[in-house]
Structures are given as C-alpha cells and as structure tokens.
Design a protein around this motif. Structure first.
Motif, short mmCIF file in Angstrom:
data_model
loop_
_atom_site.label_atom_id
_atom_site.label_comp_id
_atom_site.label_asym_id
_atom_site.label_seq_id
_atom_site.Cartn_x
_atom_site.Cartn_y
_atom_site.Cartn_z
N ARG A 124 0.85 -1.21 0.00
CA ARG A 124 0.00 0.00 0.00
C ARG A 124 0.88 1.24 0.00
O ARG A 124 1.89 1.31 0.71
CB ARG A 124 -0.91 0.00 1.23
CG ARG A 124 -1.80 -1.24 1.29
CD ARG A 124 -2.68 -1.28 2.51
NE ARG A 124 -3.36 -2.56 2.55
CZ ARG A 124 -2.96 -3.62 3.26
NH1 ARG A 124 -1.91 -3.53 4.04
NH2 ARG A 124 -3.62 -4.76 3.20
N TYR A 125 0.44 2.28 -0.71
CA TYR A 125 1.25 3.49 -0.87
C TYR A 125 0.43 4.74 -0.56
O TYR A 125 -0.79 4.77 -0.74
CB TYR A 125 1.73 3.60 -2.33
CG TYR A 125 2.56 2.44 -2.83
CD1 TYR A 125 1.95 1.29 -3.32
CD2 TYR A 125 3.95 2.50 -2.84
CE1 TYR A 125 2.70 0.23 -3.80
CE2 TYR A 125 4.71 1.45 -3.32
CZ TYR A 125 4.08 0.32 -3.78
OH TYR A 125 4.84 -0.74 -4.26
N ASP A 126 1.14 5.79 -0.13
CA ASP A 126 0.55 7.13 -0.01
C ASP A 126 -0.73 7.15 0.82
O ASP A 126 -1.69 7.82 0.45
CB ASP A 126 0.27 7.71 -1.41
CG ASP A 126 1.54 7.85 -2.23
OD1 ASP A 126 1.48 7.78 -3.47
OD2 ASP A 126 2.61 8.04 -1.62
N LEU A 127 -0.70 6.43 1.92
CA LEU A 127 -1.89 6.42 2.78
C LEU A 127 -1.99 7.73 3.55
O LEU A 127 -0.99 8.22 4.07
CB LEU A 127 -1.81 5.24 3.75
CG LEU A 127 -1.60 3.87 3.10
CD1 LEU A 127 -1.48 2.78 4.16
CD2 LEU A 127 -2.72 3.55 2.14
N ALA A 128 -3.18 8.29 3.60
CA ALA A 128 -3.39 9.55 4.30
C ALA A 128 -3.39 9.30 5.80
O ALA A 128 -4.12 8.43 6.29
CB ALA A 128 -4.71 10.18 3.88
N VAL A 129 -2.57 10.03 6.53
CA VAL A 129 -2.51 9.88 7.98
C VAL A 129 -2.67 11.24 8.63
O VAL A 129 -2.19 12.25 8.11
CB VAL A 129 -1.19 9.23 8.43
CG1 VAL A 129 -1.06 7.84 7.84
CG2 VAL A 129 0.00 10.05 8.04
N PRO A 130 -3.36 11.30 9.78
CA PRO A 130 -3.45 12.58 10.48
C PRO A 130 -2.08 12.99 10.99
O PRO A 130 -1.25 12.15 11.30
CB PRO A 130 -4.39 12.29 11.66
CG PRO A 130 -4.89 10.91 11.47
CD PRO A 130 -4.02 10.22 10.48
N SER A 131 -1.87 14.29 11.07
CA SER A 131 -0.57 14.76 11.52
C SER A 131 -0.76 15.98 12.41
O SER A 131 -1.60 16.84 12.13
CB SER A 131 0.30 15.11 10.31
OG SER A 131 1.50 15.73 10.72
N SER A 132 0.03 16.03 13.47
CA SER A 132 0.03 17.23 14.30
C SER A 132 1.24 18.09 13.98
O SER A 132 1.54 19.04 14.69
CB SER A 132 0.01 16.85 15.78
OG SER A 132 1.12 16.05 16.07
N ASP A 133 1.93 17.76 12.89
CA ASP A 133 3.12 18.53 12.53
C ASP A 133 2.77 19.96 12.15
O ASP A 133 1.66 20.26 11.70
CB ASP A 133 3.82 17.87 11.34
CG ASP A 133 4.52 16.59 11.73
OD1 ASP A 133 5.00 15.87 10.84
OD2 ASP A 133 4.60 16.31 12.94
N LEU A 134 3.75 20.82 12.30
CA LEU A 134 3.61 22.22 11.90
C LEU A 134 4.66 22.51 10.84
O LEU A 134 5.83 22.18 11.00
CB LEU A 134 3.82 23.14 13.10
CG LEU A 134 2.83 22.97 14.25
CD1 LEU A 134 3.28 23.75 15.47
CD2 LEU A 134 1.45 23.40 13.82
N VAL A 135 4.21 23.11 9.75
CA VAL A 135 5.14 23.47 8.68
C VAL A 135 5.60 24.90 8.93
O VAL A 135 4.78 25.82 9.08
CB VAL A 135 4.45 23.36 7.31
CG1 VAL A 135 5.41 23.76 6.20
CG2 VAL A 135 3.93 21.94 7.09
N VAL A 136 6.91 25.10 8.98
CA VAL A 136 7.46 26.39 9.38
C VAL A 136 7.81 27.22 8.15
O VAL A 136 8.43 26.74 7.21
CB VAL A 136 8.74 26.17 10.22
CG1 VAL A 136 9.36 27.51 10.59
CG2 VAL A 136 8.41 25.37 11.46
N ASP A 137 7.40 28.45 8.19
CA ASP A 137 7.88 29.43 7.20
C ASP A 137 8.97 30.22 7.90
O ASP A 137 8.70 31.10 8.72
CB ASP A 137 6.71 30.34 6.78
CG ASP A 137 7.13 31.35 5.72
OD1 ASP A 137 8.33 31.66 5.60
OD2 ASP A 137 6.24 31.83 4.99
N GLU A 138 10.23 29.88 7.58
CA GLU A 138 11.33 30.46 8.37
C GLU A 138 11.45 31.96 8.14
O GLU A 138 11.80 32.69 9.06
CB GLU A 138 12.64 29.77 7.99
CG GLU A 138 12.67 28.34 8.46
CD GLU A 138 14.04 27.89 8.92
OE1 GLU A 138 14.43 26.79 8.51
OE2 GLU A 138 14.70 28.63 9.67
#
Lengths: 885, 315
Positions: free
Chosen positions: A672-686
C-alpha cells in the motif's frame, strides 16, 4: 372452437424414470458389454418444466391440427441444447413446437450417478378442442401439489388415483389434471423423491368436477432453495459467494448474513464483534461494501448489531479479499457485494422473527403475473428492555443503549422475458440514547448520537443470450448527529449518480465487460467542535498542558461538493481449453473541492485448468482510492495529499479433491502506498517565522502478505461445513509524527526501519463452521474461532509529568507484544414445526458457549503499574421465535 | 464522508470507558512512594527577542540568557524512610527519559527525607540551550522547553519524572514570566458557607471517624494571570489561567481526584463554568490516627503550588 394452448404428449417422458430415448431399448434392457463387465445404469431425463407452445394463428383459424416429431438434446444440466425437427407438420407447428421445447427444463439424465447429455425423441401434438365434443363420461379431478409450510409448488410429482388406475405428473406450477373419473371415493397417492409419500381421499360426485389441494412434507424441511457456497467465478482470482441457506444459520452470527463473511479467509476478527471489515490487515475504510452496486456508509448497526440490510432481501453475498474485478473502484483492500433478491416472486410469503434484540418482519408478493414486491422492517428494543428492567428493579440506573431500525422495499416488473425494471429502497437508523430512571440525570445530561442513511435505486436489467446489461441510478442521503451540552456536530450528505454495465459474449473464446459510472455529492458539516489550537506551546505535547481549553471549541461550517466519473473495461479471453485471461482497466476522476485526482488501475487475472477438478490461478493489479474528504479540506485538512493506492499480487490453486469437497489455497502480497494519515506537525515558514498545521500527510504505507486456505464441503440439503485459515502479517510505516524538519523516508532501506505491525495484524485466523439438519425439524451447528491477539504496545511503567500531575506510559517497542489468543465456540440449535400453511421455528444462538474470557483490550491504572484485561463478550445466548409462511 | 469510520472512532473510546470498571486504586490515595507535585520557581524564563521572536543575543544585542530556577519536589513515602533522587537537565527521548546520546547537565543527586526537596538549577551551558531549542518541534520559533528529568526511589519503588522549565520570547514587548499559583488558605464547610482553617488547624485538624468534611482550597484572583501567546501567524492571543486542584491523602477518601476550572467542553455549559468551584468532600477513615492531605494547584502552563493539611481522626 375453443383453443387449447398446449397439448403435451411424450413418448414415455411424463413420468420420471420411465422415459427412454426414441429408438433406444428400454432402460434396464441393456445387454452387458461384450467384455462381461456390468452395463452402466442409465436413468433418462425427467421433465421438470413444461412450456405451452403457441398455437399458430393461421392453423387455428383453419381448424388444422398436427403433430411434430422432434429430436431433443438434453445436456448435463437439464437444459435443452438442441432441437431438430424429424417429422415436420408444417403450418407453423414446427416452429412453435421447437420454441416451446427449447424452453423445457429437465432433470438431467445420468449414468452411474453422473449427469450426462442425451438425445431423446419427443412428439408435440397440436389439437383443437371442438365445441361439440361429446361430454366425457366421468369428472375431472383438478389439483395442485404444494410443499407444506412454505406453499412452494412441487414439480414432477406423481399423482395417482389408485382405484381408477390413472396417474399423472405435476407440471411446472405443481398442477395436475385427471380426466374421465367416474363418481366414487378414491385414494390419492402423491410421490416424489424429495418428499414423504402422501395419501389422501377424494370423493368424486356425479356431474361435478373436483378441485383438490395436496400438501406434501419434504424429507428435509428446507424453506430455502438452492444451496451453494464458495462457488468461484471463472474470471477472478478468488471470489467467495454465500447464498441464502448458509447466510442465516451460521452459529454466532445471529442470523445475519453479512456477519458470515467474517468467517471467511482474509477477514480479521473485530473486537466485541462490532463488525469492522478488516481484510488482509488493511484499515476498515480501505474496503467497500456495495448493495445493488451502490456503496453504503455503514455495514452494521451500532455496538455489534446486525447488518443494516434485512436477511430476507439478500439473494447472495460475494466477497473478494483482493484482486477484485475492474468494475469495482474506490477501495484498496477488499470488496463485499450484497446482491438483493430481484427474482420474480412466485408465491406470497412472509416472516416474523422475534428475539432478544430485535423484531424483524418481511412480506413478499406478486403484482399481476409479471411483477413482484418485497417489504421488510426491523426494530431493536434493547433500550425498552433495559428501561423496563430498571423500573422493575426499583433502582435509579443510567446507561447508554443503542437503538436501531432499518427498512427495505423492493419492487420489480418483467417488461419482457429478458428485461426487468426494479426499484430498491433501503433506510437505516442508529442512535445511542440515554436510558435512565434518574430524573436528575435526565435533566442534567443531554447526550445523543445518531446516524442514518437512505438509498433509492431504480434499475433496469437485461439478460439475453449474447449480452446482458444493468443500468442503475441512485439517490442517497447520509446524516450524522452528535450532540451533548457543549459539543455538537451535524453532517448531511446528499448524493445522486448512476452506473451502467454491459456484458457481451460475441464468441465462445471472448467476452467483454464494460461500464460507466458517475456521481456527485454535496456535504454539509456544521457544529461546535474542539479543534486543534491555532497556537503552539513548547513542550505541551509532552507535558499535556494547555491541550484543551474552553476557547479551543470552535464553530464549524463546511459546505462542499464532491464528484466522481469513472469507467472500466474488462475483456475475457479463453484462447485454449482451460485457459482464461482477464485483463482489465479501471479509470476514475475524483473531484474534491481543492483537489482533483485521476486514477487509472490496470489489472490482470489468469486461470488455467489442466483438468476439470484443478485450477491454477493468479492475479496482479493496481487499486486506488482518494483520501476521505475531511483529509483534503483546505481548512481542516491538506489539499496537497495524493490518492492512496495498492498493488495486489496473488497466486493459488483450487482443487476438488473429492466429490463435493474442495480446497482453495492462495498466497498473496499487498503493498500500500501514499496512505493519508493525520498529523500534528507544523510546517514552518522560516522567513515569515510563522507556522501552519499540516493536519494530514500522504506518508503512510504498508504491506500485507500471507496465505489463505479454504477447505469446504459443498452444501447439501442436510449439511454444510467449511474451514478457513489465514496466516498473514501486516506491517505499516509512516504513521507517526515525524516532525516538520525530519527528512522524509523515501528510500526503501529507510522505510524498512520504520516498519511496525499493523494495528489489526492477526497472525493466525482459524474459523471452522458446520451445520447439519438432523431431521424431525431439528438443525444444529457450531462455529469455532481461534485467532491471534491483536498487537499491543508493552508498557513498562509510568513517568510522572510535573507540569500536569499525570503520568505518561513508558513504552516498550511499539506493537511488540500481543493480546492473548482468542478462542470462542458458538452453538446454534433450531427446531421447526411445519404446518399446512406456515412454519414455526424456535432457535437458540449462543455466542461464547464455553464463556472463555477473551481479552479485547488492556487498561492501566493512573501510573501504569497495574493492568486489567478487559474481557470480550461473555456467554451470550439469544433466543428467538420465527414464523414463516 | 466515511461516517462509519467517524462513528467507530467515537464509539470505541466510549466502549473503553464503559468497559473500564477495574478496581484500580484511586490516584488520591497515597500508600507508597509518590511524587505529588514538582514546581520550578520561576516556571518560566523570558528572553529578549525582536518582534518576530529572533533572540536579541543572537544578533549581538545583549548577553546570552543565564536562567536560574529552583526545582522543588513534593515527595510522600507513607512507609517511611529516606528516598534517593537524581536530577538532570537533558533532551528527552520518546519515552520521556534522558536521551543517552543527547547532551545533559547533571544537577543533583542524593538522599532526602519525605516532604519538600528543593534543588537550585543554573543553566549556564549555552550549547545545551541551543540544542534544547533545536529539539523543539518548531525549532524554538515560539520558545522552547528545557526538560528537567530524574528519578526518586526507595527500596524497590522508583518513580521517574520530568518537569519543564519554559523559555519564552518576549517579541520585543514587556512580558511577565509565569508565576506559580498559591493556595493561600484552606477553608472548610458547605458551599458558600466555608470558614478558613487556622494555621493550628492545618497542622492538626480534628475529625471524627467517617466524618464528611468539605474543603475549599483558595487561590487568589491575582494568581489567575492573564498571558499572551502567539498563534501560528505570530499574532498575539490573550488567555487567562484556569486552575486545576488535585487532592491526595494518606487515608480517607476524596470524592474526586481533582477539580478544575477548565470547562469540560463535552458536557458543561457556560453556566456550569460560572458555578465552578474547587471544593471537594473528604470522608475520614473509620480508623483513628493521623491523615496527611495535600492540595496541589496547577495553572495549566507549568505553574504548580500546594498546601498541606494534617487531620487527626478520633472517635
């Protein structure tokens, strides 16, 4: 002149067992072969379904009668494969006779017990009854022979009037007619191989015809018709088909056909029997359930309740654990396709079933000669039972109880012999209600949760010799509500669409299936829900502080439109005997509000049968589905997600090693590929020094591999059994929070290091099912299941969190241990009483007959020092009463 | 929408809640070695930055931070005897223990009597602070936490612990660091009729066997600080602290493990929030003897305070 529509005379065909081929010596007269070996025992075919020929209009007008001599080839299934006119009669009689005889159905001839094709002679007479026919001496005894209880016509039964020395055979509707019967009292004897001999008395009076209705009792009481299970379709790697008899009597399933699927290879056991469809270790949402070709949102009612479709509506269930045909999409694991009954109702029938959990009513009937309808409804009453129990006990008690009901309606009409139009409606309602006798609690707590859905599906189906098609439209409505004092969520989705499929068979070596489908949906989501805070507190993910504050509850309002257009093409090639090649292609365009996905899934199935009882098979294919809409929403999800997809590989063998017994062994690998998973990550704009929550990512991936084994005894009238065993392993990766600045694990080596067992990985899944009809109305069965425990995370202790005052578990390697093995024995016993017009049965279905304390979860105390194994369903009997006519 | 999946996601936790009827010991009962609270004083260190949160000392605009705090552990050991302890500042691994391959600073170890143990912490190692910032999920964009981790043990019992010491940027504006909340007094009595306990009462309050006493820990309003955080777009958002009080005792039974001013968003209305009080009922044991009770207040962002009470149960 009065016209007779048909006259049937055979050269000894009317009575089974007496027929002989024209020109052939009588059965039993065969001389032994010259080598001295005993001659084979040949039983000729018996007429089962007679068809009246249409009297040619011109001949009738001219008063012409005739007889047509035919040579008829009856094949090993009892169907007429060839009709040749040997002695023509002209005047249109030849064509009419050929048309009628072609539609005859026979019990096939047999030699030493094996069905064989035969060629027989048959003469069809066309006679016109004249008005001034002299009144025959004696009377007519006109009657029907039907099965006691269910009222099904008995075809091909011999009816003899002993004293009159006359006998006749019932036709396709169980009717018979005896003529020239002198007034008197006669003994009527009815005999048929599948029924107990029956004797009755009939009195024939002078100048008065008699009508009789004779009821016979089957040797085995079985209100169901053909019993087949596990029949494999020749164009797929593996398809298990369950038909009605098997569907309702498997112990432990409470008469729910869909639950029987859980005993087949590849399906994992779900905790508390809640009915999650976990196929080959995939997540429940990766598999789809179809009813009448349209997918439905819920398969089971709340808390392990029955499936949402009344068993009486189900004709068959097809289950594909993988490598499913190209006509199915939007799934990357397996498919369950529930086919409702659409056949014409031949006789009115109904059922009322009352058990501890719900009451179920069903009625089906005829609309004229060409139409049918079916109605069904079911309602649970656990809430009422509990409320009554609380009141009776005189205690103030509170519990949350499930309430469900469902209803279905189906109508069909045969426009022509090949075309049928139909309308199918189903609705389902589930809720969790607070059941309390405590008035204070009733005032203080407002808690409700409910979901319901409806589907309306008009259809047109054509079944012809060279091609067949099905066109369906649908309207659907799904709604969900969750409401407490402080939280509320409402969701409503309206959808419309349609699909059309056609199957062509232009040549013996080639067939083609193709279809188009499209649909659109509008979803409205509103509510007051806790949303992730839009600010970040350093260390809060560890300390647990500041995670949920009053202010993080937000008003939610989403209004979105979704759509899909897709199609498939699946040619089938049979270039040589025993070889079948099925390449296929499934295409789809999925439209989400912020995302468009284009899917193309090629698939291939190969089957080779070097001998009739052995088939080698294999398949490879790609299967795709978009993430759920909430994952791709621009505000609460991630519109940059990819669609999820999987590659299926499987190879195996089917072998009928004994008559009526077969084994199916299959090895599989799913990636299985590219499974959608919830994320609590934050993407930073430096540069801007801002962050944006990711919400979800397409970083999940996984694989499942193993072996599935099915050994079965094909169902007979008395007995069915099978043993299903799955040995497998499921691994996943990319499901944890990898952090905004972590390098994505793109290389295979890096990915392998992240591998964990899947949450539903069950190494061994063994199910054994058997059911036997003992006679005298008794039937009993058992089901045994032995399943590996689900993976768990070992907890080695607890760390005190000084910021919050709580404890955090100290984990061992993730999913490195397992719950204990699951073992359960389910029993069922049923007793039927067959009356003239109806059948009464009572049944006892016991789950966990040995009261084995299976562990479903482990809970821990506040500091992770003491644990408690939460047990599953204990000894649980369910008693029911069923009346059927 | 796959409502089925959503429903299962909601139902299975509900199943767990319904199923959790094991007879576990209450967290309020202190029967063996326990850490009841850990405070850092101050709980927060504010360092100067520009309006985007870039530390001024990185731009050469001032001296690097020299944060000082005092860690105090409140340790109970009803079985008596000293306990051993260790304390480090370190980077945590996934199990909230000091990462063996990461930097750490030894702060203290030794033995102590049950009660309050205070240990001063001076974090002068700039590279350690830098690595702590880098270990933060967003690289210290909104500040970072320095983790103080250790273990207390006595005999066969041991309790590992972690406590944060928060480093927060001021974004170029005056910012008052967080303070620990105080339970300035204890009251007892029915709701709205409570009377304060005298200092003598707090060292030896008399109670009868099985007597029900309602206690109200009082936190002054000025300790409910208003503070500012920056959201994901760096805009300021203002909140007011909401207190939670946890209850512990060596004997007797508390009606609840904790009371909180934080609204239970699933089951409480705004009206409920207004009525929120931190009072709790305690039932004295049936046996005579002393019971030590502790009331621990938390402000929801790392600030901790507590108060102790001794109850003498007699006939």
């Amino acid at each position: 002149m009065r016209l007779l529509l048909a006259v049937a005379l055979t050269l000894g065909l009317a009575i089974p067992g007496v027929c002989r081929a024209q020109g052939d010596p009588p059965a039993g007269d065969e001389k032994p072969a010259g080598d001295g070996k005993p001659a084979p025992i040949v039983i000729p075919p018996g007429l089962k379904q007679f068809v009246n020929a249409e009297y040619p209009a011109a001949a009738s007008k001219a008063g012409i009668e005739g007889s047509v001599g035919l040579l008829v080839v009856v094949d090993e299934t009892g169907k007429v494969s060839e009709v040749t006119v040997q002695q023509p009669a002209g005047h249109g009689f030849d064509e009419a006779a050929v048309a009628a005889v072609t539609a005859f159905e026979f019990e096939p001839a047999s030699m030493d017990g094996q069905p064989i094709p035969v060629r027989i002679g048959y003469t069809y007479h066309f006679k016109i009854e004249k008005k001034e026919v002299k009144k025959e001496p004696g009377q007519i005894v006109d009657g029907t022979v039907k099965e006691k209880g269910v009222g099904l016509p008995v075809v091909g039964a011999e009816v003899a009037l002993v004293e009159a020395r006359v006998r006749v055979t019932t036709d396709g509707k169980g009717r018979f007619k005896l003529r020239n019967i002198e007034p008197g009292t006669y003994q009527v004897v009815v005999s048929s191989p599948e029924y107990k001999p029956m004797t009755a008395q009939v009195v024939v009076e002078k100048e008065k015809d008699v009508e009789v209705r004779l009821l016979v009792e089957p040797l085995i009481e079985n209100p169901y018709e053909t019993v087949v299970t596990g029949k494999k379709e020749e164009a797929v790697v593996t398809r298990y088909v369950l038909e009605q008899k098997t569907l309702e009597t498997v112990p432990g399933t409470f008469g729910d056909p869909v639950r029987v699927v859980e005993t087949l290879p590849g399906v994992a056991r779900s905790p508390y029997g809640v009915g999650m469809l976990v196929i080959r270790g995939a997540m429940p949402g990766d598999s789809k359930v179809y009813v009448e070709g349209i997918d439905i949102p819920l398969l089971y009612h709340f808390f392990g309740g029955p499936s949402v479709i009344n068993p009486n509506f189900i004709d068959s269930i097809a289950y594909y654990p993988g490598n499913f045909p190209s006509k199915y999409g939007n799934a990357i694991a397996g498919i369950v396709d529930v086919e409702p009954k659409t056949d014409r109702v031949e006789a009115w029938s109904g059922e009322l079933d009352v058990n501890l959990i719900n009451t179920n009513g069903f009625l089906e009937g005829k609309i004229g000669d060409r139409g049918s309808f079916r109605l069904g409804a079911r309602r649970s009453y656990v809430d009422l039972v509990l409320l009554g129990a609380f009141k009776a006990a005189g205690e103030d008690s509170t519990v949350v109880a499930p309430v469900f009901y469902d209803f279905q309606a189906q109508g069909s009409y045969d426009v022509t012999d090949e075309d049928r139009v139909g309308l199918f409606y189903m609705g389902s309602y589930d809720s969790m209600e607070l059941v309390t006798t405590d008035k204070e609690t009733q005032q203080d707590i407002d808690l409700s949760m409910r979901t319901n859905f409806h589907r309306v599906i008009p259809s047109w189906k054509h079944v012809g010799n060279k091609w067949s098609s099905a066109v369906r439209a649908y309207y659907g409505n799904d709604s969900f509500r969750f409401n407490t004092v402080g939280l509320q969520m409402d969701a409503a989705i309206h959808m419309v669409g349609g699909r059309g499929e056609v199957e062509l068979r232009p040549a013996d070596w080639f067939a083609l299936g193709a279809g188009l489908a499209g649909g659109a949906a509008i979803g409205d989501f509103t509510g007051r829900v806790p949303l992730p805070a839009d600010y970040y507190v350093p260390g809060s993910s560890v300390s647990g502080v500041d995670q949920l504050r009053s202010e993080t509850v937000s008003e939610l309002e989403i209004h979105e439109k979704y759509g899909v257009v897709g199609g498939y093409v699946e040619p089938k090639f049979m270039p040589f005997d025993g070889v079948t090649l099925v390449p296929g292609l499934h295409l789809a365009w999925w439209h989400h509000p912020d995302l468009d996905m284009y899917i193309w899934d090629p698939r291939l199935v190969v089957r080779y049968s070097p001998i009739e009882s052995l088939t080698l098979k294999g398949g490879v294919g790609r299967y795709s589905m978009p993430p759920d809409p909430q994952f791709t929403d621009a505000r609460y999800g991630n519109p940059d997600l990819d669609y999820q997809w999987a590659m299926h590989y499987s190879a195996g063998v089917e072998w009928e090693f004994l008559e009526g017994m077969s084994v199916d062994l299959l090895g599989f690998y799913v990636r299985r590929y590219d499974l959608a998973v919830p994320s609590s990550d934050l993407v930073v704009d430096e540069e801007a020094r801002t962050v944006k929550p990711l919400h979800s990512e397409s970083t999940g991936w996984g694989r499942s591999y193993g072996m599935e084994l099915m050994v079965r005894h094909n169902p007979t009238k008395r007995f069915y059994a099978w043993l299903a065993y799955t040995l497998s392993r499921t691994e996943v990766a990319g499901f944890g929070d990898i952090g905004a600045f972590a390098e994505p694990q793109t290389d295979e080596a890096g990915k392998d290091q992240d591998l964990l067992l899947g949450p539903f990985d069950q190494t061994h899944i063994l199910s054994a099912v058997a059911s036997v009809i003992l006679g005298r109305g008794w039937e009993t069965g058992l089901r045994i299941r032995f399943v590996s425990g689900n993976p768990t995370d070992p907890i080695l202790g607890g760390t005190y969190l000084g910021d919050s005052g709580g404890f955090s578990p100290i984990m061992g390697p993730f999913r490195s241990s397992r719950l204990p093995y699951f073992f359960q024995l389910d029993l069922r016993v049923e007793k039927k009483w067959t009356f003239d017009a109806w059948i009464l049965s009572t049944y006892l279905d016991i789950q966990n007959a040995t009261n084995n304390a299976n562990t479903e979860f482990i809970t821990w105390d506040y500091r992770f020092r003491e644990s408690w194994n939460v047990p599953g369903i204990p000894f649980f009997p369910s008693f029911g009463i069923n009346g059927r006519f | 929408m796959r409502t089925g999946s959503l429903i299962l996601a909601l139902l299975i936790p509900a199943l767990l809640v319904l199923a959790c009827s094991a007879d576990f010991e209450s967290p309020s009962l202190v029967s063996d070695l326990r850490i009841l609270a850990i405070s850092t004083d101050p709980p927060e260190y504010v360092y100067p930055t520009d309006e985007k949160g870039i530390p001024m000392f990185e731009e050469g605009g001032g001296p690097p931070p020299l944060p000082v705090t005092t860690v105090t552990l409140l340790v109970a050991n009803p079985e008596g005897g000293k306990f051993s302890y260790t304390l480090k500042a370190c980077i945590l691994d996934s199990n909230l223990a000091c990462d063996a391959e990461g930097p750490s600073i030894e702060i203290g170890k030794g033995e102590a009597e049950p009660g309050e143990l205070s240990i001063p912490v001076l974090l002068a190692d700039q590279s350690f602070l830098q690595k702590s910032a880098e270990a933060d999920m967003v690289k210290g964009l909104f500040g970072f936490a320095v983790w103080l981790a250790g273990e207390v043990s006595s005999g066969d019992e041991s309790v590992p612990f972690v406590k944060s010491f928060l480093f927060s940027p001021d974004y170029g504006q005056p910012k008052v660091p967080n303070k620990n909340p105080r339970i300035t007094e204890l009251k007892k009595g029915e709701k709205d009729k409570e009377i304060a306990l005298s200092p003598d009462d707090e060292t030896a309050l008399a109670a009868k066997r099985d007597e029900r006493i309602r206690f109200l820990p009082v936190i002054p309003d000025e300790d409910r600080e208003t503070y500012t955080v920056r959201n994901h777009k760096l805009q300021p958002e203002e909140f007011t602290e909401e207190m939670t009080v946890s209850f512990f005792g060596t004997c007797g039974t508390f009606e609840a493990e904790a009371k909180s001013e934080v609204l239970d968003v699933a089951f409480e209305t705004e009206e409920d929030k207004k009525d929120k009080d931190l009072g709790v009922e305690w039932v004295a044991p049936a046996e005579d003897g002393p019971c030590t009770l502790w009331f621990v207040a938390a402000d929801g962002r790392g600030g901790i305070g507590w108060r102790k009470l001794v109850v003498i149960v007699g006939p």
